[in-house]
Design a protein around this motif. Structure first.
Motif, PDB file in Angstrom:
ATOM      1  N   UNK A   1       0.309  -1.415  -0.134  1.00  0.00           N
ATOM      2  CA  UNK A   1      -0.044   0.060   0.352  1.00  0.00           C
ATOM      3  C   UNK A   1       0.932   1.874   0.250  1.00  0.00           C
ATOM      4  N   UNK A   2      -0.132   2.437   0.162  1.00  0.00           N
ATOM      5  CA  UNK A   2       1.177   3.766   0.575  1.00  0.00           C
ATOM      6  C   UNK A   2       2.070   3.593   2.142  1.00  0.00           C
ATOM      7  N   UNK A   3       3.527   4.120   1.162  1.00  0.00           N
ATOM      8  CA  UNK A   3       4.526   4.108   2.184  1.00  0.00           C
ATOM      9  C   UNK A   3       3.721   5.341   3.670  1.00  0.00           C
ATOM     10  N   UNK A   4       3.310   6.673   3.254  1.00  0.00           N
ATOM     11  CA  UNK A   4       3.189   7.263   3.892  1.00  0.00           C
ATOM     12  C   UNK A   4       2.130   6.886   5.265  1.00  0.00           C
ATOM     13  N   UNK A   5       1.130   6.304   4.988  1.00  0.00           N
ATOM     14  CA  UNK A   5      -0.385   4.662   5.615  1.00  0.00           C
ATOM     15  C   UNK A   5       0.715   4.239   6.131  1.00  0.00           C
ATOM     16  N   UNK A   6       1.584   3.712   5.907  1.00  0.00           N
ATOM     17  CA  UNK A   6       2.114   2.455   7.029  1.00  0.00           C
ATOM     18  C   UNK A   6       3.007   3.101   7.725  1.00  0.00           C
ATOM     19  N   UNK A   7       3.367   4.107   7.012  1.00  0.00           N
ATOM     20  CA  UNK A   7       4.466   4.860   7.994  1.00  0.00           C
ATOM     21  C   UNK A   7       3.314   5.438   9.492  1.00  0.00           C
ATOM     22  N   UNK A   8       2.727   5.740   9.608  1.00  0.00           N
ATOM     23  CA  UNK A   8       1.562   6.015  10.958  1.00  0.00           C
ATOM     24  C   UNK A   8       1.012   5.258  11.542  1.00  0.00           C
TER      25      UNK A   8
ATOM     26  N   UNK B   1       3.001   2.192  12.143  1.00  0.00           N
ATOM     27  CA  UNK B   1       4.381   1.797  12.233  1.00  0.00           C
ATOM     28  C   UNK B   1       4.458   1.858  13.725  1.00  0.00           C
ATOM     29  N   UNK B   2       4.528   3.714  13.039  1.00  0.00           N
ATOM     30  CA  UNK B   2       4.714   4.760  13.986  1.00  0.00           C
ATOM     31  C   UNK B   2       4.348   4.024  15.345  1.00  0.00           C
ATOM     32  N   UNK B   3       3.116   4.105  15.306  1.00  0.00           N
ATOM     33  CA  UNK B   3       1.958   4.395  16.209  1.00  0.00           C
ATOM     34  C   UNK B   3       2.526   2.787  16.989  1.00  0.00           C
ATOM     35  N   UNK B   4       2.770   2.073  16.534  1.00  0.00           N
ATOM     36  CA  UNK B   4       2.354   0.672  17.097  1.00  0.00           C
ATOM     37  C   UNK B   4       4.383   0.778  18.263  1.00  0.00           C
ATOM     38  N   UNK B   5       5.514   1.303  17.447  1.00  0.00           N
ATOM     39  CA  UNK B   5       6.355   1.974  17.226  1.00  0.00           C
ATOM     40  C   UNK B   5       6.766   2.231  18.925  1.00  0.00           C
ATOM     41  N   UNK B   6       5.745   3.131  18.690  1.00  0.00           N
ATOM     42  CA  UNK B   6       5.685   4.387  19.429  1.00  0.00           C
ATOM     43  C   UNK B   6       4.745   3.246  21.615  1.00  0.00           C
ATOM     44  N   UNK B   7       3.250   2.979  20.842  1.00  0.00           N
ATOM     45  CA  UNK B   7       3.392   2.545  21.735  1.00  0.00           C
ATOM     46  C   UNK B   7       3.456   0.973  22.344  1.00  0.00           C
ATOM     47  N   UNK B   8       4.481   0.527  22.378  1.00  0.00           N
ATOM     48  CA  UNK B   8       5.402  -0.907  22.161  1.00  0.00           C
ATOM     49  C   UNK B   8       5.837  -0.274  24.111  1.00  0.00           C
TER      50      UNK B   8
ATOM     51  N   UNK C   1      -7.750  11.183   5.397  1.00  0.00           N
ATOM     52  CA  UNK C   1      -8.912   9.999   5.344  1.00  0.00           C
ATOM     53  C   UNK C   1      -7.557   9.099   6.003  1.00  0.00           C
ATOM     54  N   UNK C   2      -6.391   9.547   6.136  1.00  0.00           N
ATOM     55  CA  UNK C   2      -5.169   8.541   6.460  1.00  0.00           C
ATOM     56  C   UNK C   2      -5.291   8.018   8.423  1.00  0.00           C
ATOM     57  N   UNK C   3      -5.673   9.297   8.735  1.00  0.00           N
ATOM     58  CA  UNK C   3      -5.415   9.011  10.431  1.00  0.00           C
ATOM     59  C   UNK C   3      -7.607   8.140  10.925  1.00  0.00           C
ATOM     60  N   UNK C   4      -8.228   8.153   9.396  1.00  0.00           N
ATOM     61  CA  UNK C   4      -9.077   7.998  10.398  1.00  0.00           C
ATOM     62  C   UNK C   4      -9.384   6.321  10.203  1.00  0.00           C
ATOM     63  N   UNK C   5      -8.073   5.798   8.715  1.00  0.00           N
ATOM     64  CA  UNK C   5      -8.063   4.810   8.837  1.00  0.00           C
ATOM     65  C   UNK C   5      -7.873   3.929   9.133  1.00  0.00           C
ATOM     66  N   UNK C   6      -6.578   4.654  10.791  1.00  0.00           N
ATOM     67  CA  UNK C   6      -5.653   4.099  11.643  1.00  0.00           C
ATOM     68  C   UNK C   6      -6.172   4.093  12.603  1.00  0.00           C
ATOM     69  N   UNK C   7      -7.711   4.949  13.239  1.00  0.00           N
ATOM     70  CA  UNK C   7      -8.863   4.595  14.015  1.00  0.00           C
ATOM     71  C   UNK C   7      -9.443   3.737  13.391  1.00  0.00           C
ATOM     72  N   UNK C   8     -10.135   3.217  12.231  1.00  0.00           N
ATOM     73  CA  UNK C   8     -10.631   2.368  12.202  1.00  0.00           C
ATOM     74  C   UNK C   8      -9.824   0.277  12.130  1.00  0.00           C
ATOM     75  N   UNK C   9      -8.749   0.497  12.270  1.00  0.00           N
ATOM     76  CA  UNK C   9      -7.748  -0.486  11.875  1.00  0.00           C
ATOM     77  C   UNK C   9      -7.965  -0.467  13.404  1.00  0.00           C
ATOM     78  N   UNK C  10      -7.441   0.482  14.765  1.00  0.00           N
ATOM     79  CA  UNK C  10      -7.908   0.140  15.766  1.00  0.00           C
ATOM     80  C   UNK C  10      -9.009  -0.768  16.492  1.00  0.00           C
ATOM     81  N   UNK C  11     -10.177   0.332  15.868  1.00  0.00           N
ATOM     82  CA  UNK C  11     -11.796  -0.889  15.863  1.00  0.00           C
ATOM     83  C   UNK C  11     -12.211  -2.391  15.995  1.00  0.00           C
ATOM     84  N   UNK C  12     -11.312  -2.285  13.702  1.00  0.00           N
ATOM     85  CA  UNK C  12     -10.891  -4.058  14.395  1.00  0.00           C
ATOM     86  C   UNK C  12     -10.508  -4.307  14.717  1.00  0.00           C
TER      87      UNK C  12
END
Length: 379
Positions: free
Chosen positions: A68-75, A77-84, A187-198
């Motif tokens: 997919x999109x590198x910028x989308x994935x970056x957000x 991955x960084x959320x997961x890294x920071x939350x680790x 939409x990038x932030x909205x999609x990762x919020x949806x990822x958290x919901x899933x």
């Protein structure tokens, strides 16, 4: 829709595997304390449900990076890294039972600090006179951001007391953030919020209503971190969103925490960090679920546990509706938070003093037996 369904499927599958293998790891992963003031289960249950949630989002982030999109994935991955750090500290506590609340909060503060620098998730304006001057500096913004993220994560952990309670509330809160993020063109932030919901719903299907697995501190702290970061990123990226909007979305668990500290410190004269059994959700379990008072068999306790959460879901929704209506108005959000606080305190004191409105008391027996008759002060 892959951001919703991929984490859901992965989280659901991993959580099922954890449940089915509980005999192997249950001696260190299960919650075997059935007698604590906030313990309402009848048998040992695995409390590492956060593993499925974290890995569900991790798989999506890796797939997004690859196809997919590198910028989308970056957000992601960084959320997961920071939350680790927050997730790891909670998970270690779930397994070893030896990580103090102070250390877990410190780990969450580290996660918030990482997100502050790597994601620029910082509180730099509040629309509150005086406080805006404090957060105008980098140090002030860092302190405010770390305090907020740690506070929200701890608040989610506090309301994690019944099957489906915190997981459904967090899902609804993230959905609210996703909607507003979409409205303001993010939409990038909205999609990762949806990822958290899933990911959270993948855990939810095994947790509610049967209580086959618990979220644990790892899951609660990571969910709280993710929720806080999505809210902070939303106001940091979009000035038209009121700084009070994320607080209004999270006002139920935040107010529960603040009220509990006040109640313990000034009314009961006990240490604020000492667990007790008179949170609002605990009172609803004891005094509104009247059909199963006194029942100790596993089936009755599980049903009584699960019937408690919907009351609090409605309380959560009562804060999300005005948040959606007034997400760009600080004045209206402040007024709505005041109304919520007054309503919460009034409801709490009516229940704790045995003056619960009759229409709130659940007296039917969902297990097929005739309702039990109880006195006014049976517990």
């Amino acid at each position: 829709m892959s951001h919703l369904f991929v984490p859901f499927f992965i989280s659901c599958l991993i959580t099922l595997l954890v449940i089915r293998s509980a005999r192997t790891h249950g001696h260190f992963s299960a919650d075997t304390d059935l007698s604590g003031p906030q313990k309402f289960h009848a048998r040992p249950v695995p409390r590492i449900g956060g593993v499925g949630i974290f890995l569900g989002m991790a798989v999506l982030a890796l797939l997004t990076w690859k196809v997919g999109s590198e910028s989308d994935a970056r957000l992601g991955l960084l959320l997961l890294l920071c939350g680790l750090p927050a997730f790891a500290a909670g998970l270690i506590e779930d397994v070893t039972k030896s990580v103090s609340p102070a250390k877990r909060l410190l780990a969450t503060a580290v996660s918030a600090g990482l997100a502050f620098w790597l994601l620029e998730a910082r509180i730099s304006h509040t629309d509150v006179p005086g406080l805006d001057w404090i957060v105008s500096s980098t140090l002030g913004a860092l302190v405010a951001t770390v305090f907020t993220v740690a506070g929200v994560a701890n608040a989610i952990n506090i309301i994690d007391g019944f099957n489906g309670l915190s997981s459904m509330c967090v899902s609804l809160m993230l959905l609210t953030f996703a909607y507003v993020a979409y409205q303001v063109g993010d939409p990038e932030l909205a999609l990762w919020a949806l990822a958290g919901i899933g990911a959270v719903l993948g855990f939810f299907v095994w947790n509610f209503p049967a209580g086959l697995i618990f979220l644990g501190d790892g899951g609660a702290y990571f969910m709280g971190f993710l929720l806080a970061e999505v809210g902070i990123l939303l106001i940091a990226r979009h000035s038209q969103v009121s700084p009070l909007f994320p607080l209004m979305v999270c006002v139920y668990p935040v107010f529960e925490t603040v009220f509990s500290i006040y109640r313990r410190r000034f009314i009961r004269a006990t240490p604020p960090g000492l667990p007790d059994g008179i949170h609002l959700h605990s009172l609803i379990y004891r005094r509104l679920m009247r059909w199963a008072v006194g029942a100790r068999d596993a089936r009755a306790m599980t049903r009584r546990n699960s019937m408690t959460a919907p009351y609090l879901w409605m309380l959560c929704v009562s804060s999300l509706v005005p948040a959606l209506l007034f997400w760009d108005s600080t004045l209206m959000l402040a007024a709505c938070m005041l109304v919520f606080g007054v309503t919460y305190v009034a409801l709490y004191w009516r229940i704790v003093r045995f003056r619960t409105p009759k229409w709130l008391v659940f007296k039917g027996d969902v297990m097929g037996r005739s309702p039990q008759r109880t006195g006014g002060k049976s517990e």
